[in-house]
Design an enzyme around this catalytic site. Structure first.
Site, PDB file in Angstrom:
ATOM      1  N   TYR A 184      -4.348   6.553 -17.470  1.00 43.52           N
ATOM      2  CA  TYR A 184      -4.121   6.798 -16.057  1.00 43.52           C
ATOM      3  C   TYR A 184      -2.974   5.946 -15.520  1.00 43.52           C
ATOM      4  CZ  TYR A 184      -4.667   6.918 -11.072  1.00 43.52           C
ATOM      5  OH  TYR A 184      -4.419   7.075  -9.742  1.00 43.52           O
ATOM      6  N   TRP A 186       0.635   5.608 -12.479  1.00 43.76           N
ATOM      7  CA  TRP A 186       1.741   6.178 -11.704  1.00 43.76           C
ATOM      8  C   TRP A 186       3.058   6.175 -12.457  1.00 43.76           C
ATOM      9  CZ3 TRP A 186       2.830   7.901  -6.553  1.00 43.76           C
ATOM     10  CH2 TRP A 186       1.697   8.395  -5.922  1.00 43.76           C
TER      11      TRP A 186
HETATM   12  N1  LIG Z   1      -8.325  -3.711  -5.934  1.00 46.93           N
HETATM   13  C1  LIG Z   1      -7.686  -2.544  -5.914  1.00 46.93           C
HETATM   14  N2  LIG Z   1      -7.324  -1.969  -7.080  1.00 46.93           N
HETATM   15  C2  LIG Z   1      -6.681  -0.803  -7.068  1.00 46.93           C
HETATM   16  C3  LIG Z   1      -6.376  -0.149  -5.857  1.00 46.93           C
HETATM   17  C4  LIG Z   1      -6.773  -0.773  -4.637  1.00 46.93           C
HETATM   18  O1  LIG Z   1      -6.551  -0.249  -3.525  1.00 46.93           O
HETATM   19  N3  LIG Z   1      -7.420  -1.963  -4.710  1.00 46.93           N
HETATM   20  N4  LIG Z   1      -5.736   1.067  -5.875  1.00 46.93           N
HETATM   21  C5  LIG Z   1      -5.941   1.892  -7.045  1.00 46.93           C
HETATM   22  C6  LIG Z   1      -5.044   3.057  -7.018  1.00 46.93           C
HETATM   23  S1  LIG Z   1      -5.210   4.109  -5.685  1.00 46.93           S
HETATM   24  C7  LIG Z   1      -4.193   3.351  -8.024  1.00 46.93           C
HETATM   25  S2  LIG Z   1      -3.372   4.847  -7.977  1.00 46.93           S
HETATM   26  C8  LIG Z   1      -4.023   2.437  -9.182  1.00 46.93           C
HETATM   27  C9  LIG Z   1      -2.582   2.326  -9.643  1.00 46.93           C
HETATM   28  O2  LIG Z   1      -2.514   1.888 -10.941  1.00 46.93           O
HETATM   29  P1  LIG Z   1      -1.284   2.265 -11.885  1.00 46.93           P
HETATM   30  O3  LIG Z   1      -0.775   3.606 -11.567  1.00 46.93           O
HETATM   31  O4  LIG Z   1      -1.711   2.001 -13.282  1.00 46.93           O
HETATM   32  O5  LIG Z   1      -0.214   1.181 -11.419  1.00 46.93           O
HETATM   33  P2  LIG Z   1       1.364   1.174 -11.574  1.00 46.93           P
HETATM   34  O6  LIG Z   1       1.760  -0.207 -11.241  1.00 46.93           O
HETATM   35  O7  LIG Z   1       1.988   2.247 -10.788  1.00 46.93           O
HETATM   36  O8  LIG Z   1       1.589   1.386 -13.130  1.00 46.93           O
HETATM   37  C10 LIG Z   1       2.454   2.334 -13.663  1.00 46.93           C
HETATM   38  C11 LIG Z   1       3.082   1.766 -14.920  1.00 46.93           C
HETATM   39  O9  LIG Z   1       3.810   2.833 -15.551  1.00 46.93           O
HETATM   40  C12 LIG Z   1       5.061   2.339 -15.976  1.00 46.93           C
HETATM   41  N5  LIG Z   1       5.978   3.502 -16.072  1.00 46.93           N
HETATM   42  C13 LIG Z   1       6.627   4.124 -15.069  1.00 46.93           C
HETATM   43  N6  LIG Z   1       7.367   5.141 -15.554  1.00 46.93           N
HETATM   44  C14 LIG Z   1       7.170   5.173 -16.889  1.00 46.93           C
HETATM   45  C15 LIG Z   1       7.668   6.014 -17.927  1.00 46.93           C
HETATM   46  O10 LIG Z   1       8.443   6.939 -17.727  1.00 46.93           O
HETATM   47  N7  LIG Z   1       7.230   5.748 -19.198  1.00 46.93           N
HETATM   48  C16 LIG Z   1       6.378   4.734 -19.477  1.00 46.93           C
HETATM   49  N8  LIG Z   1       6.002   4.568 -20.747  1.00 46.93           N
HETATM   50  N9  LIG Z   1       5.900   3.916 -18.502  1.00 46.93           N
HETATM   51  C17 LIG Z   1       6.293   4.133 -17.235  1.00 46.93           C
HETATM   52  C18 LIG Z   1       5.432   1.326 -14.921  1.00 46.93           C
HETATM   53  O11 LIG Z   1       6.422   0.417 -15.395  1.00 46.93           O
HETATM   54  C19 LIG Z   1       4.078   0.656 -14.650  1.00 46.93           C
HETATM   55  O12 LIG Z   1       3.838  -0.437 -15.505  1.00 46.93           O
HETATM   56  O13 LIG Z   1      -4.502   1.128  -8.846  1.00 46.93           O
HETATM   57  C20 LIG Z   1      -5.843   1.136  -8.372  1.00 46.93           C
HETATM   58  N10 LIG Z   1      -6.338  -0.209  -8.257  1.00 46.93           N
HETATM   59  N1  LIG Z   2       4.087   1.095  -0.337  1.00 46.18           N
HETATM   60  C1  LIG Z   2       3.159   1.691  -1.087  1.00 46.18           C
HETATM   61  N2  LIG Z   2       2.727   2.927  -0.753  1.00 46.18           N
HETATM   62  C2  LIG Z   2       1.749   3.512  -1.489  1.00 46.18           C
HETATM   63  C3  LIG Z   2       1.219   2.912  -2.656  1.00 46.18           C
HETATM   64  C4  LIG Z   2       1.712   1.613  -2.992  1.00 46.18           C
HETATM   65  O1  LIG Z   2       1.274   1.004  -3.978  1.00 46.18           O
HETATM   66  N3  LIG Z   2       2.668   1.047  -2.191  1.00 46.18           N
HETATM   67  N4  LIG Z   2       0.253   3.562  -3.393  1.00 46.18           N
HETATM   68  C5  LIG Z   2       0.046   4.998  -3.187  1.00 46.18           C
HETATM   69  C6  LIG Z   2      -1.267   5.435  -3.681  1.00 46.18           C
HETATM   70  S1  LIG Z   2      -1.447   5.774  -5.355  1.00 46.18           S
HETATM   71  C7  LIG Z   2      -2.325   5.650  -2.879  1.00 46.18           C
HETATM   72  S2  LIG Z   2      -3.808   6.161  -3.538  1.00 46.18           S
HETATM   73  C8  LIG Z   2      -2.228   5.450  -1.439  1.00 46.18           C
HETATM   74  C9  LIG Z   2      -3.375   4.578  -0.933  1.00 46.18           C
HETATM   75  O2  LIG Z   2      -3.612   4.815   0.400  1.00 46.18           O
HETATM   76  P1  LIG Z   2      -4.804   4.040   1.112  1.00 46.18           P
HETATM   77  O3  LIG Z   2      -5.953   3.882   0.193  1.00 46.18           O
HETATM   78  O4  LIG Z   2      -5.045   4.698   2.400  1.00 46.18           O
HETATM   79  O5  LIG Z   2      -4.093   2.605   1.324  1.00 46.18           O
HETATM   80  P2  LIG Z   2      -4.697   1.133   1.485  1.00 46.18           P
HETATM   81  O6  LIG Z   2      -3.502   0.278   1.731  1.00 46.18           O
HETATM   82  O7  LIG Z   2      -5.571   0.763   0.352  1.00 46.18           O
HETATM   83  O8  LIG Z   2      -5.615   1.190   2.761  1.00 46.18           O
HETATM   84  C10 LIG Z   2      -5.214   1.799   3.970  1.00 46.18           C
HETATM   85  C11 LIG Z   2      -5.686   0.995   5.164  1.00 46.18           C
HETATM   86  O9  LIG Z   2      -7.101   0.844   5.128  1.00 46.18           O
HETATM   87  C12 LIG Z   2      -7.419  -0.424   5.644  1.00 46.18           C
HETATM   88  N5  LIG Z   2      -8.771  -0.808   5.193  1.00 46.18           N
HETATM   89  C13 LIG Z   2      -9.145  -1.487   4.087  1.00 46.18           C
HETATM   90  N6  LIG Z   2     -10.492  -1.594   4.048  1.00 46.18           N
HETATM   91  C14 LIG Z   2     -10.968  -0.990   5.159  1.00 46.18           C
HETATM   92  C15 LIG Z   2     -12.278  -0.774   5.693  1.00 46.18           C
HETATM   93  O10 LIG Z   2     -13.300  -1.161   5.136  1.00 46.18           O
HETATM   94  N7  LIG Z   2     -12.374  -0.089   6.872  1.00 46.18           N
HETATM   95  C16 LIG Z   2     -11.268   0.359   7.545  1.00 46.18           C
HETATM   96  N8  LIG Z   2     -11.463   1.007   8.685  1.00 46.18           N
HETATM   97  N9  LIG Z   2     -10.033   0.154   7.056  1.00 46.18           N
HETATM   98  C17 LIG Z   2      -9.886  -0.491   5.884  1.00 46.18           C
HETATM   99  C18 LIG Z   2      -6.322  -1.304   5.138  1.00 46.18           C
HETATM  100  O11 LIG Z   2      -6.187  -2.488   5.890  1.00 46.18           O
HETATM  101  C19 LIG Z   2      -5.103  -0.405   5.224  1.00 46.18           C
HETATM  102  O12 LIG Z   2      -4.421  -0.603   6.425  1.00 46.18           O
HETATM  103  O13 LIG Z   2      -1.009   4.805  -1.073  1.00 46.18           O
HETATM  104  C20 LIG Z   2       0.130   5.338  -1.716  1.00 46.18           C
HETATM  105  N10 LIG Z   2       1.292   4.744  -1.110  1.00 46.18           N
HETATM  106 MO   LIG Z   3      -3.676   5.792  -5.896  1.00 43.19          MO
END
Ligand SMILES: Nc1nc2c(c(=O)[nH]1)N[C@H]1C(S)=C(S)[C@@H](COP(=O)(O)OP(=O)(O)OC[C@H]3O[C@@H](n4cnc5c(=O)[nH]c(N)nc54)[C@H](O)[C@@H]3O)O[C@H]1N2
Ligand SMILES: Nc1nc2c(c(=O)[nH]1)N[C@H]1C(S)=C(S)[C@@H](COP(=O)(O)OP(=O)(O)OC[C@H]3O[C@@H](n4cnc5c(=O)[nH]c(N)nc54)[C@H](O)[C@@H]3O)O[C@H]1N2
Ligand SMILES: [Mo]
Length: 856
Positions: A184, A186
């Site tokens: 999994y 990005w």
């Molecule tokens: N505590 C906490 N944990 C979270 C979250 C949170 O809100 N709180 N959010 C969760 C969410 S929503 C998500 S989506 C995940 C994200 O988790 P990930 O999607 O695993 O995080 P990324 O840092 O985007 O990792 C992507 C990796 O792919 C590599 N990459 C990019 N392009 C390529 C390519 O073309 N080839 C290869 N081989 N590698 C490549 C990048 O260098 C990077 O190391 O984290 C989750 N974890």
């Molecule tokens: N710049 C940037 N943009 C991104 C990403 C990134 O890594 N960086 N990741 C992308 C990805 S894969 C995803 S899934 C989305 C994630 O999108 P979201 O999951 O919506 O993003 P978060 O920043 O985890 O949280 C959104 C808001 O929820 C608030 N929040 C946290 N806990 C609580 C709670 O218990 N109650 C309430 N009411 N609010 C709460 C946080 O303070 C924050 O302002 O973003 C995408 N966009």
């Molecule tokens: Mo995500």
């Protein structure tokens, strides 16, 4: 504006100007991106999807040429695109010196300098590397030595041979499912160089493997919502910003922060949220933000800030719902005509089924929001045309299924679903949901089946692959053979001996790092391709250097919802060091396993791209458009734009259902919104009852047996995409004392005698990290904020519970699943304590070549 706060003002950006044929009245056909299966749990192998708006009407098909944007929009340089947007690479003497945003980007991401630096930063992976113990003693040797940085450089030929032989060994010895390729993450956009599809393509051609289902973003919501509203909902188009500016009177951003999180898209970002928010600002719409943080969006719109205790939103929503009933403010007619099950929910709301009326006083006790405020919210929601915009964070929590179900229940009681400017929207914060959908042909992509039996999921089913919920790999590694409940069925967890990761960073994204480190020791072999020395690469046995998107050619669409352009992602510089394309790496491995030609189909990179474009060109004719020939498109060096039908600009989510609930029935069992689900009732899960319910999370501030006083908010970072770009210059814009920042309210800091800018130890029963303290009243008391994606930097990788020197928040979060229904991750569940760090400060070593810092 301080140097650490990216510019969030809106004025710096122009608007997206009218596209070529915007005024020509092209009908909006429904836009369906590959993999937009309404089935719960999986949007196709790893593919994020969006369903377009425009389905509301289908008018006559006048013909128009999809046009390139006008001259003068090309600043010089080489056009490309990435998650952060379209840009031009400026090259001097073979070196990229600037990534200049596409001039028509309404809000270029401030992260672009880091995107450029990901090519050249000291954390770039240069050569194929193998962990010494693994190389010398074989698979499974000294697993506790992972992460110590003891690597040996090998030739590409040797590396390919090691991977191919090890895949064969594990499959023969333990069976096909012992290979895990859920992988999994990005990965970069691009329809050809999709490393995860390519991994599965190679594995499908040579055997089988264990896959994963769902994602970390919406693990809980995407499983429950098909029961409630009949579709994934979280990746579908919202009522447009346009429509909101005109009709919405009260906009509620509930844990929803588009001006941060819409910086990026799964494809190439369009940033349509910025003009959307700008329009709302101009219209003077009243805004409420319910969030522990006073967000960028709240600040830009001068929103009213309400900060409930984190993880208590369901209680707050119930309190509001109770007032709606008490004051007869709810819409009975809507409930009767468009929903089922309110009669089963109401006794719970009123406390007749469990003895506890969900009064404002009760909700105040849990959420901390004063009862008077709760009453006033209910009245204002009912009185005004109100849009409830919910983000994803509240479902990335223990029992996270409930927040999205309860929000829809509340919206149904308000009765504004399907009306202009009202109802609910679940993707205003994601990839610019709410930006109108263009009339676009959908670009095909290389598939993971290679013509051997259909695409994606269908092929997987045929090949007999097992799939586990994406966040449950640690549980699987620790409990092979265990039977797990998941969304109404049971899965026998397979024995995994080899994990293969491309395009993801599990040592960032997975919760409870210390438990994960233990689980990983069960693996014989961990193979990783990346271009950055992430913690994941550092914990691998075989590390292969991949190219970035900027070192290869590809093609992609712009805007997950907007679908406004097709963009050439051109090679900007030659691959650095010994980096190779994932495509070529997998082709070589397939070749070694006798499947080289089926893998490549003997097509070159540019032949693949041309074919994908040609297929779209044919599809565009069926939509009454004529795209330029491929060579003209490629040579134009401009994104190719598509018209936005007027109907799509005025799209209102669920308007069609509201207009005719029989003809446009929802995809639920009853065809209506289900506020009570008989199907979920039949599952009988103790942690997911058949109607929206307040359930105590495993831990929370103010919870009955919670040990630590501060909730950890782990938001998505302003200056990274998860862990991406943590290894780059962007770090300088936010680090505090050379560490990941930890925000804290002045009251909490004073109570602990802590000072702004000092290094603190953040800890709980699961682990400990260092962080740099930032004291600010933009965060509520009782919560700290440490963004997700900080690179894990164990001081002593061999020692259990070792300190993380940089500040990876997932050392502290809980690894439990949301519930038996969703089995989603709970990244937003965790509490901790903070103290001044005493003792000698360990250096941060994770941003350089691992050999430079061999540990243990
Ligand atoms: N505590 C906490 N944990 C979270 C979250 C949170 O809100 N709180 N959010 C969760 C969410 S929503 C998500 S989506 C995940 C994200 O988790 P990930 O999607 O695993 O995080 P990324 O840092 O985007 O990792 C992507 C990796 O792919 C590599 N990459 C990019 N392009 C390529 C390519 O073309 N080839 C290869 N081989 N590698 C490549 C990048 O260098 C990077 O190391 O984290 C989750 N974890
Ligand atoms: N710049 C940037 N943009 C991104 C990403 C990134 O890594 N960086 N990741 C992308 C990805 S894969 C995803 S899934 C989305 C994630 O999108 P979201 O999951 O919506 O993003 P978060 O920043 O985890 O949280 C959104 C808001 O929820 C608030 N929040 C946290 N806990 C609580 C709670 O218990 N109650 C309430 N009411 N609010 C709460 C946080 O303070 C924050 O302002 O973003 C995408 N966009
Ligand atoms: Mo995500």
């Amino acid at each position: 504006m301080s140097a650490t706060q990216p510019d969030t003002s809106l004025s710096r950006h122009g608007f997206v100007r009218g596209q070529v044929a915007a005024a020509l009245g092209i009908a909006g056909a429904p836009v369906l991106v590959r993999g937009a299966a309404p089935a719960a749990g999986d949007g196709g192998p790893g593919e994020k999807t969006a369903q377009g708006g425009g389905a509301a009407s289908r008018a006559s098909g006048s013909t128009v040429a999809a046009g390139a944007d006008k001259a003068g929009d090309v600043p010089g340089g080489i056009l490309s695109g990435c998650h952060w947007g379209a840009f031009y690479g400026i090259v001097k003497d073979g070196r990229a010196v600037e990534f200049r945003p596409w001039p028509k980007d309404p809000a270029p991401s401030p992260q672009l300098p880091g995107v450029l630096d990901s090519l050249y930063s000291p954390s770039r992976i240069r050569y194929p590397m193998v962990r010494r113990a693994w190389l010398e003693k074989g698979p499974g040797a000294d697993p506790a030595g992972r992460g110590t940085g003891d690597f040996v450089r090998v030739s590409w030929e040797k590396a390919i041979q090691l991977v191919a032989d090890e895949l064969t060994r594990v499959r023969e010895k333990y069976g096909q499912t012992a290979v895990f390729a859920g992988s999994y993450g990005w990965k970069s956009p691009g329809r050809l160089h999709n490393c995860q599809t390519l991994l599965r393509r190679m594995l499908n051609l040579t055997g089988s493997y264990t896959n994963s289902t769902g994602d970390y973003s919406t693990g809980a919501a995407q499983v429950i919502l098909p029961y409630v509203s009949g579709s994934l909902e979280v990746y579908e188009q919202c009522t447009t910003w346009n429509n909101l500016a005109e009709h919405c009177e009260l906009m509620v951003f509930w844990g929803c922060n588009p001006l941060n999180t819409s910086q990026i898209s799964r494809q190439v970002a369009d940033h349509g949220a910025w003009p959307g928010v700008e329009a709302m600002k101009k219209a003077g719409t009243k805004v409420i933000c319910i969030d522990p943080i006073r967000t960028e969006t709240c600040q830009a719109l001068n929103g009213e800030w309400i900060a409930p205790r984190p993880q208590t939103d369901v209680a707050l929503m119930l309190g509001i719902a109770w007032v709606l009933v008490d004051e007869k403010l709810y819409d009975r007619k809507f409930l009767e005509k468009y929903t089922v099950g309110f009669d089963r929910f109401l006794p719970y709301l009123l406390g007749k089924s469990d003895g506890q009326p969900k009064t404002p006083a009760w909700a105040e006790g849990i959420s901390g929001v004063p009862a008077d405020t709760i009453r006033s919210l209910a009245r204002r929601f009912a009185k005004h045309r109100t849009m409830l915009a919910l983000g994803y964070s509240t479902q990335r929590q223990h029992h996270g299924e409930q927040s999205h179900w309860m929000l829809i229940t509340l919206a149904a009681m308000l009765g504004q679903i399907g009306l202009p400017g009202g109802g609910y929207g679940l993707s205003y914060h994601y990839a610019s949901g709410g930006a109108p959908t263009a009339n676009t042909p959908i670009l095909k992509a290389i598939d993971d089946a290679s013509g051997q039996g259909g695409e994606g999921a269908a092929w997987l089913a045929q090949s007999g692959a097992v799939s586990i919920p994406v966040s449950r790999l640690v549980e699987t590694l620790l409990n092979p053979g265990k039977v797990m409940s998941f969304n109404g069925h049971e899965i026998k967890l397979p024995l995994i001996k080899l994990a293969y990761w491309v395009g993801g960073n599990p040592f960032a994204h997975q919760q409870d790092r210390n438990q994960m480190v233990q689980a990983w020791r069960r693996l014989d072999t961990f193979i990783v391709h990346d271009f950055q020395w992430t913690a994941t690469a550092r914990h691998a046995d075989i590390v292969l250097p991949a190219t970035t998107s900027y070192e290869r050619n590809d093609i992609e669409q712009m805007g997950d919802y907007a679908q406004s352009h097709i963009v050439a992602m051109k090679k900007i510089v030659e691959p650095l060091f010994e980096a190779r394309n994932d495509f070529d790496i997998f082709a070589d491995i397939a070749r070694r396993l006798g499947k080289g030609d089926p893998f490549t189909r003997r097509l070159t990179e540019m032949e693949w791209i041309r074919n994908l474009y040609e297929a779209a060109k044919i599809e565009s004719r069926a939509k009454g458009m004529e795209m330029p020939v491929f060579d003209a498109f490629w040579a134009s060096n401009r994104p190719l734009s598509f018209p936005i039908p007027p109907t799509s600009k005025e799209f209102v989510r669920h308007a069609d259902f509201r207009a005719d609930p029989l003809l446009n029935a929802l995809g639920t069992a009853s065809g209506k919104f289900e506020l009570y689900s008989r199907t979920i009732e039949k599952y009988g899960y103790d942690d997911c009852p058949p109607h929206a319910t307040w359930l105590e999370p495993i831990e929370r501030v103010g919870g009955p047996d919670t040990k630590y006083p501060l909730h950890i908010v782990s938001n998505h970072p302003q200056m990274r995409l998860h862990s991406q770009l943590c290894g780059t210059v962007n770090r300088r814009t936010y680090e505090v004392a050379g560490r990941e920042p930890c925000w804290m309210n002045p009251k909490d800091a004073a109570a602990r005698g802590l000072k702004d800018g000092e290094v603190v130890r953040v800890f709980n029963q699961r682990g400990q990290i260092l962080a740099g303290l930032k004291i600010t009243d933009e965060i509520m008391p009782g919560a700290i904020r440490i963004n997700e994606g900080g690179w894990y930097d164990p001081v002593n990788p061999r020692q259990d519970g070792t300190l993380c020197a940089w500040g990876d928040v997932n050392v502290l979060t809980t690894g439990v699943a949301t519930s038996k229904l969703g089995q989603g991750n709970c990244g937003q569940t965790g509490v901790a304590e903070v103290e001044r760090f005493r003792g000698s400060l360990p250096p941060v070593t994770v941003f350089e070549q691992p050999e430079a810092h061999r540990k243990g």
